[in-house]
Each structure stands twice: as C-alpha cells, then as structure tokens.
Design a protein around this motif. Structure first.
Motif, PDB file in Angstrom:
ATOM      1  N   CYS A 167       0.795  -1.228   0.000  1.00  0.00           N
ATOM      2  CA  CYS A 167       0.000   0.000   0.000  1.00  0.00           C
ATOM      3  C   CYS A 167       0.823   1.272   0.000  1.00  0.00           C
ATOM      4  O   CYS A 167       0.311   2.329  -0.325  1.00  0.00           O
ATOM      5  N   LEU A 168       2.108   1.174   0.294  1.00  0.00           N
ATOM      6  CA  LEU A 168       2.948   2.366   0.181  1.00  0.00           C
ATOM      7  C   LEU A 168       2.882   2.906  -1.259  1.00  0.00           C
ATOM      8  O   LEU A 168       2.727   4.096  -1.496  1.00  0.00           O
ATOM      9  N   THR A 355       0.447   3.950  14.121  1.00  0.00           N
ATOM     10  CA  THR A 355       1.302   4.550  13.101  1.00  0.00           C
ATOM     11  C   THR A 355       1.994   5.770  13.694  1.00  0.00           C
ATOM     12  O   THR A 355       1.439   6.457  14.545  1.00  0.00           O
ATOM     13  N   PRO A 357       5.110   9.007  12.563  1.00  0.00           N
ATOM     14  CA  PRO A 357       5.959   9.540  11.500  1.00  0.00           C
ATOM     15  C   PRO A 357       7.229   8.685  11.425  1.00  0.00           C
ATOM     16  O   PRO A 357       7.772   8.323  12.473  1.00  0.00           O
ATOM     17  N   ARG A 358       7.672   8.409  10.201  1.00  0.00           N
ATOM     18  CA  ARG A 358       8.828   7.515  10.035  1.00  0.00           C
ATOM     19  C   ARG A 358      10.045   7.936  10.820  1.00  0.00           C
ATOM     20  O   ARG A 358      10.780   7.105  11.355  1.00  0.00           O
ATOM     21  N   HIS A 384       5.284  -2.132   8.738  1.00  0.00           N
ATOM     22  CA  HIS A 384       5.284  -1.514   7.422  1.00  0.00           C
ATOM     23  C   HIS A 384       6.105  -0.229   7.565  1.00  0.00           C
ATOM     24  O   HIS A 384       5.560   0.848   7.815  1.00  0.00           O
ATOM     25  N   ASP A 387       5.392   3.182   5.623  1.00  0.00           N
ATOM     26  CA  ASP A 387       4.379   4.141   6.033  1.00  0.00           C
ATOM     27  C   ASP A 387       4.238   4.264   7.545  1.00  0.00           C
ATOM     28  O   ASP A 387       3.232   4.719   8.042  1.00  0.00           O
ATOM     29  N   ASN A 389       3.775   2.252   9.935  1.00  0.00           N
ATOM     30  CA  ASN A 389       2.742   1.464  10.606  1.00  0.00           C
ATOM     31  C   ASN A 389       3.397   0.301  11.360  1.00  0.00           C
ATOM     32  O   ASN A 389       3.920  -0.618  10.752  1.00  0.00           O
TER      33      ASN A 389
ATOM     34  N   THR B  66      10.866  13.839   3.696  1.00  0.00           N
ATOM     35  CA  THR B  66      11.052  12.391   3.887  1.00  0.00           C
ATOM     36  C   THR B  66       9.818  11.728   4.480  1.00  0.00           C
ATOM     37  O   THR B  66       9.691  10.514   4.467  1.00  0.00           O
ATOM     38  N   GLU B  67       8.902  12.531   5.008  1.00  0.00           N
ATOM     39  CA  GLU B  67       7.644  11.961   5.506  1.00  0.00           C
ATOM     40  C   GLU B  67       6.564  12.052   4.427  1.00  0.00           C
ATOM     41  O   GLU B  67       5.439  11.604   4.623  1.00  0.00           O
ATOM     42  N   TYR B  69       4.788  14.615   3.289  1.00  0.00           N
ATOM     43  CA  TYR B  69       3.573  15.414   3.474  1.00  0.00           C
ATOM     44  C   TYR B  69       3.879  16.897   3.525  1.00  0.00           C
ATOM     45  O   TYR B  69       5.006  17.302   3.814  1.00  0.00           O
ATOM     46  N   GLN B 145      -0.902  13.637   9.898  1.00  0.00           N
ATOM     47  CA  GLN B 145       0.210  13.781   8.969  1.00  0.00           C
ATOM     48  C   GLN B 145       0.868  12.444   8.675  1.00  0.00           C
ATOM     49  O   GLN B 145       1.961  12.399   8.135  1.00  0.00           O
ATOM     50  N   VAL B 146       0.203  11.352   9.060  1.00  0.00           N
ATOM     51  CA  VAL B 146       0.761  10.032   8.738  1.00  0.00           C
ATOM     52  C   VAL B 146      -0.019   9.408   7.582  1.00  0.00           C
ATOM     53  O   VAL B 146      -1.173   9.737   7.358  1.00  0.00           O
ATOM     54  N   MET B 147       0.658   8.489   6.867  1.00  0.00           N
ATOM     55  CA  MET B 147       0.067   7.894   5.665  1.00  0.00           C
ATOM     56  C   MET B 147      -1.157   7.044   5.987  1.00  0.00           C
ATOM     57  O   MET B 147      -2.071   6.928   5.199  1.00  0.00           O
ATOM     58  N   LYS B 148      -1.125   6.372   7.126  1.00  0.00           N
ATOM     59  CA  LYS B 148      -2.208   5.453   7.441  1.00  0.00           C
ATOM     60  C   LYS B 148      -2.831   5.831   8.776  1.00  0.00           C
ATOM     61  O   LYS B 148      -2.135   5.946   9.766  1.00  0.00           O
ATOM     62  N   LYS B 175      -0.547  14.411   1.051  1.00  0.00           N
ATOM     63  CA  LYS B 175       0.567  13.523   0.757  1.00  0.00           C
ATOM     64  C   LYS B 175       1.224  14.020  -0.536  1.00  0.00           C
ATOM     65  O   LYS B 175       0.532  14.410  -1.476  1.00  0.00           O
TER      66      LYS B 175
END
Ligand SMILES: Cc1cc2nc3c(=O)[nH]c(=O)nc-3n(C[C@H](O)[C@H](O)[C@H](O)COP(=O)(O)OP(=O)(O)OC[C@H]3O[C@@H](n4cnc5c(N)ncnc54)[C@H](O)[C@@H]3O)c2cc1C
Ligand SMILES: Cc1cc2nc3c(=O)[nH]c(=O)nc-3n(C[C@H](O)[C@H](O)[C@H](O)COP(=O)(O)OP(=O)(O)OC[C@H]3O[C@@H](n4cnc5c(N)ncnc54)[C@H](O)[C@@H]3O)c2cc1C
Lengths: 497, 361
Positions: A167-168, A355, A357-358, A384, A387, A389, B66-67, B69, B145-148, B175
């Motif tokens: 899904c990324l 989830t 932030p990375r 994951h 993203d 997660n 890098t995030e 967004y 601000q997160v993808m999921k 995004k």
C-alpha cells in the motif's frame, strides 16, 4: 438526552424468543443459528481476548434476505454486527450480547470481471486473494494485500480500510474501491461511487470505507484491478542498529524512491521467524529491511541499483538482492509469516497497530524496549516501515494470572505514545472494541461529536455494531478518570459524571 | 467583509454569522460564500451570500520531504506550494491546475484533479488531514500527517469536493510524491473510437503512462518513470515524440488548450471503456477514456452519461443555465437524504455556500 448521563451507550433488551421466531420466518433453517453450541464459533474474531455470545447468527444468501433481517432487527430494536471472515484484530466483529451477528460468508461470488475496464464486481464475502487469482489470467490483480489475504473478505477489507505490504505504492482499500452497494439499518439499499471517476456529491465512499460496519452493511463491492508488474525484485539489508535502519527508510524516500514494499523486522521477530520458514535472515542483525522494486525489467534494474546505493550509504552491514522469483518469495515468506511464527514461541500474543511519522521510528522502538522491562513481557516488532505502521507483537500467557492485564496496559501505552509522536492509534486494523478508549486520547470532544453525528446520519437508532469504533462521551469521561495521574486530569473540558 | 488573516478571525466571523442566523427567521438568514482565490466562481451552483474571503489565511505550516507530506493554510496559492515541493524534487501528484490565484483550500474543496489523475489518483486520495471550521464556528481536526490512519471516520476525504458546504478547510495536509525521473510525450494520429480502444488496452498493461489527451484526431500520451522504463515503453508504443510535451500538458491542465474554449462546456465522467458518444460539438478525452469534455447545447447529455454508468457536470456555462439545469447530476433520493443529514450535522443553519453544490444543501 438525559441530564444524568449524556450520550451514554444505549442499552438494549432483546426478547430472544421473539427475535428467533421472527428470523425463522425470514430465513430457511440452514441460514439461521441459535443454539449455543452453534453460536460459539462466532463469539470473537481474531482478537480472542474479547468474547461475547450473540443471541443468533444469520447467514443470508441473498440481498433480499439481508434487507429482511435488517428491517426486522430495526423494528425490534435489536443490535446487528456484520461479519466477514472474522480475521479482524480489533474485535470489530465481536458480537453484541443482545444482538444478532449477520455473517456475509455466503456472499462469496465474483459477479463480474471486466478485463477491458479493469474492474471486478464482487460480493462482500469473497476472499481478498480470490480476486487476484481470478484476475491473474488477464495479467491483472487487486493491489491491497493484507497478510490475512488468504482468509479475509472484501467486506471486511472495506470496513477496515485494510492495507498490506503494497500500500505504500498502490494505496489502501480506499484507493482501490470504485463503488459500493450498501443496505442501511432500515433496510434501504443505496449505491455510492461508480465505475466512472468523481461521483457527484460528497465522497461517501471515503466515509464508508474504514467505518467498521457502523454505517451500513456492504452487499457488493466494485474494485479496481491493476496490471501486474512484469518483474519484482527485493533487496534485503541488515543493520546493526534499529535507529540506522529507520534512517535508511527515510533516506530511500528522500532519494525519490517509492518502493513497492518497504518492511522492517527487529531481532526478536527474525529470531522467531527464521526457524519457522528458513528464509535465510541475518540473525545477528538488530533489524532487517526488505525493500521491493517492481515494474518493467529496466525500471527494476534502475531502482534496485539506486536502493542498494542508498542502503549502503545508510550503513547496511549486509545487502542481498533476490536472484529469482523463488528467492524473492522466500525473503517475503518470513515477513508474511511473522504473526504465526511468533504464535509458536508464545502461548498468546497481542498485536498492536499504531502509526507514527517515520522519523520517530528509533524513538518508538527504544521506548518499547523500556516497556518490555516495565511490564515484564517480551515484544517482537514487525512493521510496514514505509508508512510508519508498527505491529508490535506483545507476548503473554493468558493462563498466567495478570499477564493479559499487563499486555493490555503495555499495548495502551504504545498506542498513546503513537499519538504523542504525531501518529494514530490504528493504521489498518481499526478501533473496534480494542482501541475504543484510546480514541479518547487521539480525538477531542468536538471531533468525537462529529463522528457521532455522522453515525446518526446513517444509523439514527445506533443499532449497527454498537459500542465499537467511536466511544460515547460517557466512556471517554470514564477513561479520562482512570488515567488521572498525579492530579493531572486528562480532558479537563469534559463533564464528569 | 474585510480580509481575514488569522484562524481566530475566521472562527469569529463564522461564529458571528451563526449567532446572527440563530436569531434571524429562516427566510432572512445570512449566508457566507467562502472564497479562496475566486478562480472558480464559474463552477458549481448559485453563488449566494456575503463573501467570506479566506485567501489571506495563508502560508506553509510544515513540509517534511522524507515523511511525504505538506501542511498549509487554506489561502496558500498552489503555485507557492508547488514551488516549495519542486525545490525538493517533489510534487502534488494529482496535478491540480494552479493559475495565479488558485488556493489550497479551493483546490481541495473543488475536488478537481488534473492530467496525472489517471495514474496517480485524485485530490481525495492525497488528503491526509484537515483543520475544519464548521458552520457553528467550531474548529475540528481530522486525520493527521501520517500515511495510514483509520481511527474514526475519514472526514478529511469526505471534505474533498464538498465545495465548502460542510465547513471552511482552514488547514490541509496532503501527501506528496517524488517527481518522476524522466518524462516523454508521444503523439498518435487516431480517431475517437480507436483512441478509446487503445487507451483501455494500454491501461491493462504495465506501462508507465501518466496522462492522455485526445482531440481532433490526435492522441497525446505522456510516459513518466525511470529513464529506462520510459525509453522502453516509448519504443514499444511507437508514435511520434514531441519536443515541447510539457507545454502541451500545461495547456491541458490549465484548460487553455482550444479544446476547452466552447460553451456551455460539459464534463463527463464515464467508465473508461464507454464507446464514443457521437455528440456534435467540440470534444476531447482525458484520463484514458474516463473523462470527456464536450462543448455544445447538451440536450440529453446527462441522460447519455447516466446510461453509460457515469455522470455529467455542467462545467462552464452561464449562471442562469447552471441554476436551471443544476451544475451537478442529481442524486438518488436515499443519497440526497444522507447528504442533507450530513450537511445539517456540520452546518446546522445552512449558512455555508448554500446551493453551491446542490440547491437542497
Ligand atoms: C494473521 C493476520 C494478519 C493480518 N494482516 C493484516 C494486514 O496486513 N493488513 C490489514 O489491514 N489487516 C490485517 N489483518 C486484519 C484483518 O484481516 C483485516 O482487518 C480484514 O480486512 C478483516 O476482514 P474480515 O473479512 O475477516 O472481517 P471481520 O473480522 O469479519 O470484520 C471486520 C469488521 O468489518 C465489519 N464487516 C465485515 N463485513 C462487512 C460488510 N459486508 N458490511 C459492513 N461491515 C462489515 C465487521 O462488522 C467488523 O467491524 C490481519 C489479521 C490477521 C489475523
Ligand atoms: C482541469 C481544470 C481546469 C480548470 N480551469 C479553470 C479555468 O480555466 N479557469 C478558472 O477560473 N478555473 C479553472 N479551474 C478551477 C480552479 O482553478 C481550481 O480548482 C482552483 O484550485 C480553485 O481554487 P480557488 O482558490 O480559486 O477557489 P475558489 O474559486 O475561491 O473556490 C472554489 C470553491 O471552493 C470553496 N472554497 C474555497 N476555499 C475554501 C476553503 N478554505 N474551505 C472550504 N471551501 C473553500 C469556495 O466556496 C468554492 O465553492 C480548473 C480546474 C481544473 C481541475
């Protein structure tokens, strides 16, 4: 609204004999279960820690029967919980003690597969993987691929907005569903979305997807099919430090690469998995990253070369690139089997789904390591990474007094830290019953009120899956009270009861 | 109304309108007409009410390459956002038109996407979170601000395309994606039916097609991706490479291409495999066959689109005509009922952009 307990969870009192008698008039005998021994298999979903016996289970075979069941439950004031395959990990399909489980298991037909238009019209009980299998002869597939894809249904996927390794790059369920046919609690049928883009009006599709069976019962799903990439190849990189692995993830994105999959496993996870699948994982590494490239052979070669460079610069101690499809699948097999593998080394595990932030990855992982000590429980991390997660798997033994309570508290702390780090309490498994208290941490009263308003717009009587996903005001106040810490009252704006 | 440049001022203005409406009898309630850059006054239903100018509430709040967004205030011009992204080699993948004055809020409220939608997805697919001021002047935060994030209903995406009828989108998080390394534009000489068939055939194959546009016997195709992939696909597809491809796609995105010149201009969203409609008048096709533009009288256009499983928007036309015909295809009764209940929840007195989406909202 009562002045004593505003927004209390509605209480239901069902006359079981009357209910079953009514349902018997609507459904043939093989579509209705009401004996305790027949109901037992439905008392929980994939989250076995929470159980409840329903009063009856309906297994309709036609949409007309779904309409009849809903109408009847509506007129009798009986709660209804829709159920797909029951693989949900947040207790979303856990029955209501005063209610009916409406299983969509028999809606298992692919109604139409249009190769030219690249879409499939399927019933909600169709398994996720079955769609891709049916589309394979045309060089097409359905992109969202939860690890549970062999078992979970499209209806459940829609209700949870499920995602997977892909899904990324290819999006979640919400990015891959075109149209839904839905029956309301009143038994009214409506369709939202279409095979044409940008349906007029509000984007109700976005609202329904991820609504955890709270807004309507899905009876038909039209999904987008996408061309299967010609080639996929995966890079496996070892890191001596999890922080370094987290930074490597950011570096890949910063380099302008969106991999088809970007997953991470920590040492505890690889240690559990390796004896089980023999994927060839580096057991000395603190973390391993799996990064997949897909596309035309030219594209894949270019991307693999770029990813390898980035990983090397990020400090990977070992890098391996799959040299065949068999090897690629073997690299993935361990990641895909992480849950059952962990299941073999512990009597029970509790899977979290926050989830973040990375960039906060390393911070979260060291916090989890500290929590392992605090709660005296081990935790393996698979996630994951692309993203942000996380799926921390907290290991416990339900037979040991107090262990489940500690696991639950451990999980709650992870979720609340996810929110504090700027993330969410759930990335794909939903709130269900499990994270209902943490909803009070992630959202404030006005947002929760808006959610309740949306619920009421679809289901005024609150009969669809009551007590799940969106907490009542009362519940949040209760939870807030439980968490009063050194006089520091959470949610001071809330009324106390 | 004066320019409002702070969130508090916007909240106060809407709160005051709500209070006033509470006092006023139903037929003399004031409405607010939310306005970003005003580039879209031509679009949608009736324009009613006092202008609530949100254009001055602007500025990028956070951008984390890098995030993936970016968060910005609603009045931020798209041009400013895209410039910031370009510096880091990123883009808004749904490729919205920006003109000088189009704002982020207006872009999301209008819910329209440009040429890359075919490959990348629509505006709603990129909305991660919003800060909303509802019709009572209350500030609400949805998404993040997160993808999921599947906690709670996905209100952020619901707001994309809601044309300001549910609230003011004060702040939006989108995004973003890396810009493709390479792009190439090819042109083919082909008739309408042939173009539709080809586009669908190609879309079923793993080809890096990122935009398509057909008009008057010519089909333009844009390939985007890794250098090697673009080159290989281009060899496979044939056609003639165009030197100034970028200029062509800009003209399509901004609708300055002559195909968009006629009025009334209808926008038809259809299943991509729908055969050529055989309408007389200026016609063009985008999104692999799924979006068709048609300039002409339009008798029966709506019925034709509905029969094909799609819908038609009266996109650019005199306001009187749009009010008469309705800018958007009518909703089925159960859906309209849901729309009204949702509208009531977010804007109980109906003061925000009444009639802009549907007369009933
Ligand atoms: C080993 C394992 C791995 C997993 N991996 C992933 C993963 O990678 N990604 C991921 O996203 N999830 C994952 N999950 C979670 C789960 O598989 C998904 O949430 C899945 O979508 C649930 O589908 P289901 O058919 O089992 O739904 P159920 O569990 O039966 O139901 C889930 C929810 O959907 C509702 N529902 C079901 N059908 C309908 C319908 N027709 N209409 C309305 N509401 C309905 C139910 O009421 C309930 O709230 C995993 C689960 C397991 C056990
Ligand atoms: C392919 C394409 C071509 C286009 N071509 C043209 C063209 O040729 N000429 C042209 O003038 N426009 C055109 N547009 C439309 C327009 O430029 C864009 O959609 C733009 O993003 C609108 O932004 P704006 O700030 O100007 O919106 P506005 O016109 O100010 O507002 C648009 C709508 O959004 C609402 N709104 C604005 N801000 C907010 C907010 N913060 N919260 C809630 N609601 C809000 C308004 O009330 C209104 O309903 C085109 C759009 C597309 C997709």
């Amino acid at each position: 609204m009562s002045p004593i307990m505003p927004n209390a969870e509605p209480s239901f009192q069902t006359d079981r004999r009357q209910l079953v008698a009514c349902l018997k008039l609507l459904l043939p005998a093989h579509c209705l279960l009401s004996d305790d021994e027949d109901l037992r298999p439905y008392e929980c979903d994939g989250l076995t820690a929470y159980r409840e016996m329903p009063l009856a289970v309906c297994l309709p075979e036609s949409e007309a029967q779904v309409v009849d069941v809903l109408r009847t439950c509506h007129s009798l004031g009986v709660p209804v919980v829709a159920r797909g395959a029951g693989t949900g990990l947040s207790g979303g399909a856990m029955p209501h003690a005063q209610g009916v489980v409406l299983s969509l298991a028999r809606f298992n037909k692919i109604l139409r597969l249009d190769r030219d238009a690249r879409l499939a019209v399927v019933q909600p009980g169709v398994r996720n993987l079955a769609v891709s299998e049916a589309a394979a002869p045309y060089g097409l597939y359905y992109a969202p691929d939860p690890s549970s894809q062999i078992a979970c249904t499209l209806g459940g996927n829609v209700a949870e907005n499920s995602g997977g390794v892909h899904c990324l790059k290819y999006g979640l369920t919400v990015h891959n569903v075109l149209r839904l046919r839905v029956v309301s609690i009143e038994g009214e049928i409506f369709e939202i979305g279409s095979a044409a883009p940008d349906a007029p009006g509000y984007d109700l599709l976005a609202l329904l997807i991820g609504s955890e069976g709270m807004l309507g019962v899905v009876t038909e799903v039209t999904v987008k099919l996408v061309p299967k990439p010609e080639l996929a190849q995966v890079v496996m990189a070892s890191f001596a430090d999890v922080g370094q692995a987290g930074d490597a993830v950011a570096a890949i994105i910063a380099a302008g690469i969106i991999p088809a999959g970007l997953e991470m496993m920590d040492k505890a996870a690889t240690a559990a998995v390796e004896p089980y699948v023999k994927a060839g994982y580096d057991l000395n590494a603190a973390a391993i990253l799996l990064c997949e490239a897909d596309g035309t052979p030219e594209e894949v070669a270019e991307e693999i070369a770029r990813v390898t460079t980035v990983l090397r610069e990020a400090g990977a101690s070992d890098i391996r690139v799959s040299q065949s499809e068999a090897e690629r699948l073997r690299f993935w097999a361990g990641r895909k089997a992480a849950f059952p593998a962990v299941g073999r080394i512990t009597p029970d595990y509790y899977c979290m789904d926050g989830t973040i932030p990375r960039k906060r990855l390393a911070e979260m992982l060291s916090a989890i390591a500290a929590m392992e000590k605090k709660y005296g429980l081990r935790c393996a991390n698979v996630f994951h990474a692309g993203d942000g997660n996380l799926h921390p798997l907290i290991m416990y033994d339900a037979a040991q007094p107090g262990e489940w309570a500690r696991a639950e508290a451990f999980g709650a702390e992870i979720l609340e830290l996810s929110v504090a780090l700027g993330g969410s309490i759930t990335g794909e498994h939903g709130v269900g019953i499990e994270k209902i208290n943490q909803m009070c941490v992630q959202y404030k009263t006005p947002e929760l009120d808006a959610f309740r308003g949306i619920k009421a717009a679809f289901d005024e009587t609150g009969l669809l899956n009551p007590g799940k996903a969106v907490p009542s005001l009362h519940r949040c106040a209760e939870y807030g009270r439980m968490h009063v810490h050194q006089g520091d009252l959470k949610f001071p704006e809330l009324e106390r009861f | 109304m004066p320019h409002l440049s702070g969130l508090d001022e916007l909240v106060t203005a809407i709160g005051a309108a709500y209070e006033a409406a509470l006092q006023a009898p139903l037929d003399s309630r004031v409405a607010l007409r939310i306005r970003g850059g005003g580039s879209k006054d031509f679009y949608g239903g009736m324009l009613a009410g006092e202008v609530l100018d949100v254009g001055a509430y602007r500025g990028i709040v956070a951008y984390e390459p890098t995030e993936l967004y970016i968060t910005a205030r609603c009045g931020t011009p798209l041009a400013e956002i895209e410039a910031a992204l370009a510096e880091r080699g990123q883009m808004l993948a749904f490729e919205p038109p920006h003109f000088d004055m189009a704002t982020l809020g207006g872009c999301v409220a209008a819910g329209l996407s440009g040429p890359r939608r075919l490959q990348a997805g629509a505006v709603r697919d990129f909305v991660l979170g919003v800060k909303l001021i509802d019709g009572t002047g209350q500030v609400l935060d949805f998404g993040g601000q997160v993808m999921k994030n599947v906690a709670g209903y996905d209100v952020s995406r619901l707001l994309a395309g809601s044309l300001g009828t549910l609230g003011v989108l004060a702040e939006v998080t989108l995004k973003v994606l890396p810009k493709p390394v390479a792009e190439r534009t090819l042109v083919f000489a082909i008739d309408e039916a042939g173009a539709i068939a080809r586009l669908n055939q190609w879309a079923g194959q793993p080809l890096p097609i990122s935009a398509s546009f057909w008009h008057e016997g010519k089909l333009w195709l844009r390939l985007s991706g890794a250098r090697a992939a673009v080159a290989a696909a281009s060899d496979k597809l044939g056609g003639t490479a165009v030197a100034d491809g970028e200029r062509h796609w800009l003209a399509v995105r901004e609708q300055t291409h002559q195909a968009f010149a006629g009025t009334p201009l209808w926008r038809l969203a259809l299943p991509s495999t729908t055969p050529a409609l055989g309408l007389d008048g200026l016609c063009s096709i985008e999104w692999g066959g799924a979006l068709r533009w048609y300039a002409g009288e339009g008798d029966g256009v709506r019925e034709l689109a509905a029969k094909a499983g799609g819908h038609a928007v009266l996109y650019r036309a005199a306001e009187s005509l749009r009010c008469l015909e309705g800018a958007f295809a009518p909703l089925a009764p159960p859906l309209l009922a849901l729309h009204r209940r949702l509208k009531k929840r977010f804007d109980p007195l109906g003061i925000l952009n009444p009639g802009r989406l549907y007369a009933e909202l």
